[in-house]
Design a protein around this motif. Structure first.
Motif: not given
Length: 674
Positions: A450-461, A346-360
């Protein structure tokens, strides 16, 4: 063999131990904190006992609480899992004193390997190669800086106690040493209660390769082959595989013999892992690896070893702890195929893998894939708490070859549905399909490189936007129909909520916030579907039609391409799940004008609950976008929070030691700097 087993842990490892123990006919006993009262491992066990409040220091790390639970339950043995008290020699001794079987090595062996500096000295005496560095007792900052100069940059600062990447910092320049030393010491003290560090040479193209060893109390020890754990973020493993890609047979033999020698040197018993660093600059060689540390417990990544050997390592642990001999000799240990494991966090790769919390909100795996194993620590509906490690679980694939295992795992990940906290699911699938990874061109710098390829920008297709629009419109229609039924009024076109107007359909403007960007789309009904404008950069319209079932599974045709997805409601918006990626759609109320971002509102806010470790900002200071302002600790990790825009600091609202809630204002700004 003892008849009852208390598992002094939580999450996926507790569930995994319970399942083997139950198969062996043992009574299983769980323990839980207040935060885990309804947790998965509690539900799986035969009995469960409360041991204290949510913080680990007041529950899972309290030796007296665990022993009290043993006494109340009548447990005969204790399995510590990994983390928490698993490598605590005093706990092992306390269990023995209480007449309990400790499923782990003797306390003396834990102590011998518990401190990295002492362990390296011991290994040198046993003839095991060690990484060049300073492993002494002098912790003076200036002295350590001098040692780093002697070793030669880059160097690695590592906590003497513990593991998991905590208290570890890479330093490339002498000017950064003092700052990184303080950070490593602070994190080590918080995680392990011990601020001491060692300094060692940073290997240019390091491969993290470890050997699974097993020993019994009768003097026999074997190697169960190697695992490659080179793919790491924040110095923590995220993908592991066995055997190691490109491992020459002679190196496997040499490394295995060194690991067994290390275990025998400390009178080891049970499961353990000897970790080595290998220089991959010129490929793996039998003379280019060095001892790093020994973990005196079961490892997170043990399932890949189980997959290639066909063995149950927890069963081996329980049998060895009860006094049995190892069931096979070194020459009898199998090695079949290849296995790969990924850790779902539970983390956000786009924000330096910062942990995330909440209900699954959604946690579902594809069926009918027999060569994939899932070890989960939470279930759909469970809460991912801020108090513990953010790992949701592990997914392991086994195949005849490495490429078969990788393709199988990638296919599985792309079909998983995970929603609630942000996760690294899409990132893991991207790694599985990366050309360099598939070719075995790996080292511990792979993710950063390879971070740029593994965690692409937040633009949505455009396709994802079209699927989101279809899901939103279908759900809105369903909600309107349900509301109409509840009013028990005759069906009326005025209640249809489908943009119908007298004389034909009209276009509708929809606004969403997707990936932190506001998206405006114009939707026009078209037969059984819609035409969507604004999703494509070239101005072309997208034609989409879709149906949604009662479980919010979406089947859509987008410009003639048939696609599947799922929509999971979250607050006033929803999460679209498609090909392993979770995209959040926030619905913008056209009557709500307060849609500014944190940067626009002139404040830095806490992304989640945590503790303030360091304050870098000063009132009146002019800061650039990306400048560090506050260092915050959450879910066992330090994170530097940075300025989102060029600004002038107006006020610092927090101090070191403050506990803050999610959304709390930490720093306010006067204006954007010109």
């Amino acid at each position: 063999m003892f008849k009852s087993l208390l598992i002094a842990n939580r999450g996926e490892i507790a569930v995994r131990i319970i399942r083997t123990a139950r198969r062996m006919g043992l009574k299983t006993i769980a323990v839980y904190s207040d935060a885990d009262a309804n947790a998965y491992h509690v539900a799986e066990a035969d009995e469960a006992y409360r041991i204290g409040p949510a913080p680990a220091a007041e529950s899972y790390l309290r030796v007296e609480a665990i022993l009290d639970a043993c006494a109340r339950s009548g447990a005969e043995a204790v399995h510590p899992g990994y983390g928490f008290l698993s490598e605590n020699a005093s706990f092992a001794e306390a269990c023995a004193k209480a007449g309990l079987v400790f499923v782990g090595p003797p306390a003396d062996a834990i102590r011998a390997m518990g401190l990295k500096d002492a362990a390296k000295v011991l290994m040198e005496k046993a003839g095991v190669p060690v990484v060049p560095g300073y492993h002494g007792d002098n912790q003076d900052a200036d002295f350590l800086s001098v040692q780093a100069e002697k070793i030669g940059y880059p160097v690695l600062i590592k906590a003497v106690a513990g593991g998991g990447g905590k208290g570890m910092r890479r330093v490339d320049e002498p000017a950064d040493f003092a700052k990184e030393l303080k950070s490593a010491q602070r994190e080590a003290g918080s995680a392990f209660g011990d601020e001491r560090v060692l300094v060692e040479k940073y290997v240019a193209r390091p491969r993290h390769i470890e050997i699974q060893v097993f020993a019994d109390s009768h003097g026999r020890a074997v190697s169960l082959h190697e695992r490659d754990c080179s793919l790491q973020r924040r110095h923590q493993k995220v993908i592991e595989e066995a055997p190691a890609p490109g491992m020459p047979p002679e190196m496997r033999k040499t490394m295995g013999e060194a690991a067994v020698a290390a275990a025998k040197a400390i009178g080891y018993s049970g499961a353990g892992t000897v970790e080595f660093i290998a220089d991959a600059s010129e490929g793996l060689k039998a003379d280019s690896f060095w001892f790093m540390e020994m973990n005196t417990r079961l490892q997170v990544e043990h399932p890949v070893t189980e997959a290639i050997t066909g063995l149950d390592l927890v069963e081996w642990q329980l049998r060895v702890a009860s006094g049995e001999h190892l069931p096979m000799t070194q020459s009898e240990v199998p090695l079949n195929g290849h296995a790969v494991e990924v850790r779902l966090y539970a983390e956000d790769p786009a924000k330096n893998f910062f942990p995330s919390t909440g209900r699954m909100l959604r946690l579902r795996a594809p069926s009918n894939m027999p060569h994939v194993r899932t070890d989960m620590g939470v279930r759909e509906g469970d809460e991912v708490s801020m108090f513990y490690d953010p790992m949701i679980g592990k997914i392991i694939a086994h195949g005849e070859t490495r490429l078969i295992a990788l393709r199988t795992l990638r296919g599985f990940l792309s079909r998983m549905e995970v929603a609630g906290p942000k996760t690294n699911l899409a990132f893991l699938a991207a790694v599985m399909g990366h050309d360099a990874f598939m070719a075995g061109d790996i080292d511990t710098g792979f993710i950063d490189r390879h971070l740029d390829a593994l965690v692409p920008g937040r633009c949505v297709g455009a396709r994802v936007l079209a699927l989101g629009v279809a899901g939103h419109l279908l759900q809105r229609k369903t909600d309107a129909e349900v509301a109409q039924q509840r009013r028990d009024e005759p069906h009326s076109p005025w209640a249809a909520n489908d943009s119908w107007v007298l004389g034909g359909h009209r276009s509708e403007v929809l606004k969403f916030t997707v990936a932190d960007e506001e998206v405006t789309l114009t939707v026009t009904p078209d037969g059984d579907g819609w035409r969507i404008a604004g999703a494509c950069a070239d101005g072309e319209e997208i034609v989409v039609s879709a149906v949604m079932d009662d479980d919010h599974a979406l089947t859509a045709t987008v410009d003639g391409v048939r696609l599947t997805a799922s929509c999971v409601q979250k607050g006033t918006g929803f999460i679209l799940l498609h090909e392993g990626a979770a995209t959040e759609f926030e619905i913008v109320d056209p009557m709500d004008v307060d849609v500014a971002s944190d940067a626009d509102t002139g404040a830095l806010k806490a992304p989640m609950p945590g503790k303030i470790i360091q304050v870098l900002a000063e009132s009146g200071a002019r800061v650039k976008k990306g400048a560090g302002l506050v260092v915050m600790e959450a879910m066992k990790m330090e994170q530097t929070l940075v300025a989102g825009v060029d600004s002038v600091v107006a006020d610092v609202r927090v101090a070191v030691g403050d506990q803050v809630e999610a959304g709390a204002v930490l720093v306010s700004f006067e204006e954007k700097a010109e």
